[in-house]
Design an enzyme around this catalytic site. Structure first.
Site, mmCIF file in Angstrom:
data_model
loop_
_atom_site.group_PDB
_atom_site.id
_atom_site.type_symbol
_atom_site.label_atom_id
_atom_site.label_comp_id
_atom_site.label_asym_id
_atom_site.label_seq_id
_atom_site.Cartn_x
_atom_site.Cartn_y
_atom_site.Cartn_z
ATOM 1 N N THR A 97 0.857 -1.185 0.000
ATOM 2 C CA THR A 97 0.000 0.000 0.000
ATOM 3 C C THR A 97 0.891 1.232 0.000
ATOM 4 O O THR A 97 1.637 1.471 0.961
ATOM 5 C CB THR A 97 -0.911 0.002 1.236
ATOM 6 O OG1 THR A 97 -1.721 -1.176 1.231
ATOM 7 C CG2 THR A 97 -1.817 1.231 1.248
ATOM 8 N N LYS A 173 -6.824 1.200 -3.488
ATOM 9 C CA LYS A 173 -6.500 0.551 -2.218
ATOM 10 C C LYS A 173 -6.678 1.521 -1.058
ATOM 11 O O LYS A 173 -7.132 1.135 0.031
ATOM 12 C CB LYS A 173 -5.061 0.017 -2.245
ATOM 13 C CG LYS A 173 -4.610 -0.655 -0.940
ATOM 14 C CD LYS A 173 -5.434 -1.900 -0.602
ATOM 15 C CE LYS A 173 -5.030 -2.512 0.737
ATOM 16 N NZ LYS A 173 -3.711 -3.116 0.740
ATOM 17 N N LYS A 241 0.224 3.777 9.136
ATOM 18 C CA LYS A 241 0.813 3.926 7.798
ATOM 19 C C LYS A 241 -0.278 4.127 6.745
ATOM 20 O O LYS A 241 -0.265 5.103 5.991
ATOM 21 C CB LYS A 241 1.657 2.700 7.439
ATOM 22 C CG LYS A 241 2.167 2.698 5.990
ATOM 23 C CD LYS A 241 2.908 1.416 5.667
ATOM 24 C CE LYS A 241 2.015 0.216 5.476
ATOM 25 N NZ LYS A 241 1.274 0.247 4.192
#
Length: 299
Positions: A97, A173, A241
């Protein structure tokens, strides 16, 4: 389906399952990971081990399943990067990602070396990775999709083709991660609220999973809390993150994302409390600790 040679870099909970799915589909598979035990687990299932430059040179496809953008860059194009060992026309399938702009940068660097690049983040969790039933959100040119097809067919139940421009897969995503992170944080808040009302959490899970308030994340994560099982299927540390990436993308677009930011704050609090490397269902503890409440298994 054509049998290929594939190297998978990153044999974590997702990458190892993906590698095993490729072996099960009859492909030749090299595995690379800093944890030698992970590599040996793949070898025991029929995979192979070799120095990464040698494995890359023998491969038609390189699947990169590392944690983040920094690791992706290091694995592919750093001083010890393996991209330069791939033959021209080989395809890189990048699954971390990352921000969309980073995916575009990696695709451009790959093109300079005569390599194809697929921006291909994954979703589905470790169990679906092991079953070859992931959802892959991919963008790239037709040649990249064609070259990666044997691996994609073995690893995924569905491949979403999101256009020719790298970065679209990563953007999609982030949409998924925004929703997933908010849903997990909401699950934790709801369970803590239930505890505050003296409800039995097993009963809460039974009722909510058959009611309109259910979500895939509630149904999947809430039992971890009920069972006091925080073995990391997906760690708390993933969310600062991933939701941080959502925040960065939204800020660049001038878009407020208050729910994502609230969820991000809760995951950061969980990590700061020492729960960074346990299952992300542990975000529930942020709420209960604040109120002095006890979850199942807590003294």
């Amino acid at each position: 389906m054509k049998q290929t040679t594939t190297t998978i870099v990153g044999l974590g909970s997702m990458g190892l399952g993906m590698a095993k799915s490729l072996v099960a589909a009859g492909h030749r598979v090299f595995g690379a990971d800093l944890d030698a035990g992970r590599v040996q687990e793949l070898v025991a299932e029929g995979g192979e081990s070799a120095p990464l430059p040698e494995a890359a040179a023998a491969s038609d496809i390189l699947v990169c399943v590392v944690l983040n953008a920094a690791q992706t860059r290091a694995v592919l194009f750093g001083p010890e990067g393996c991209a330069r060992h791939l033959r021209q026309g080989a395809v890189i399938v990048s699954c971390a990602t990352v921000p969309p702009e980073f995916a575009r940068e990696m695709a451009a660097e790959a093109a300079v070396l005569g390599l194809l690049y697929l921006d291909a983040p994954i979703s589905g969790g470790a169990a679906k990775a092991a079953q070859g039933k992931l959802s892959i959100m991919a963008s790239g040119g037709d040649a990249a999709f064609d070259a990666a097809a044997p691996a994609l067919d073995a690893m995924a139940e569905v491949v979403h083709r999101l256009g020719e421009a790298p970065g679209a897969g990563s953007a999609m995503k982030s949409v998924n991660q925004l929703l997933a992170g908010v849903h997990i944080a909401a699950m934790g808040e709801a369970l803590a609220f239930a505890v505050s009302q003296g409800l039995d959490l097993e009963q809460v899970v039974r009722v909510i999973t058959s009611s309109a308030g259910n979500s895939w994340m509630f149904e999947n994560r809430a039992p971890h809390v009920v069972e006091n099982d925080y073995a990391p299927r997906s760690m708390v540390n993933i969310w600062p993150k991933d939701l941080g990436i959502v925040q960065e993308i939204a800020a660049a677009a001038g878009l407020p994302v208050p729910m994502a930011e609230t969820a991000l704050a809760q995951f950061r609090a969980a990590a700061e409390a020492g729960d960074g490397e346990v299952d992300d269902a542990a975000v529930t503890r942020v709420y209960t600790r604040a109120a002095g409440l006890k979850l199942p298994g807590e003294a």
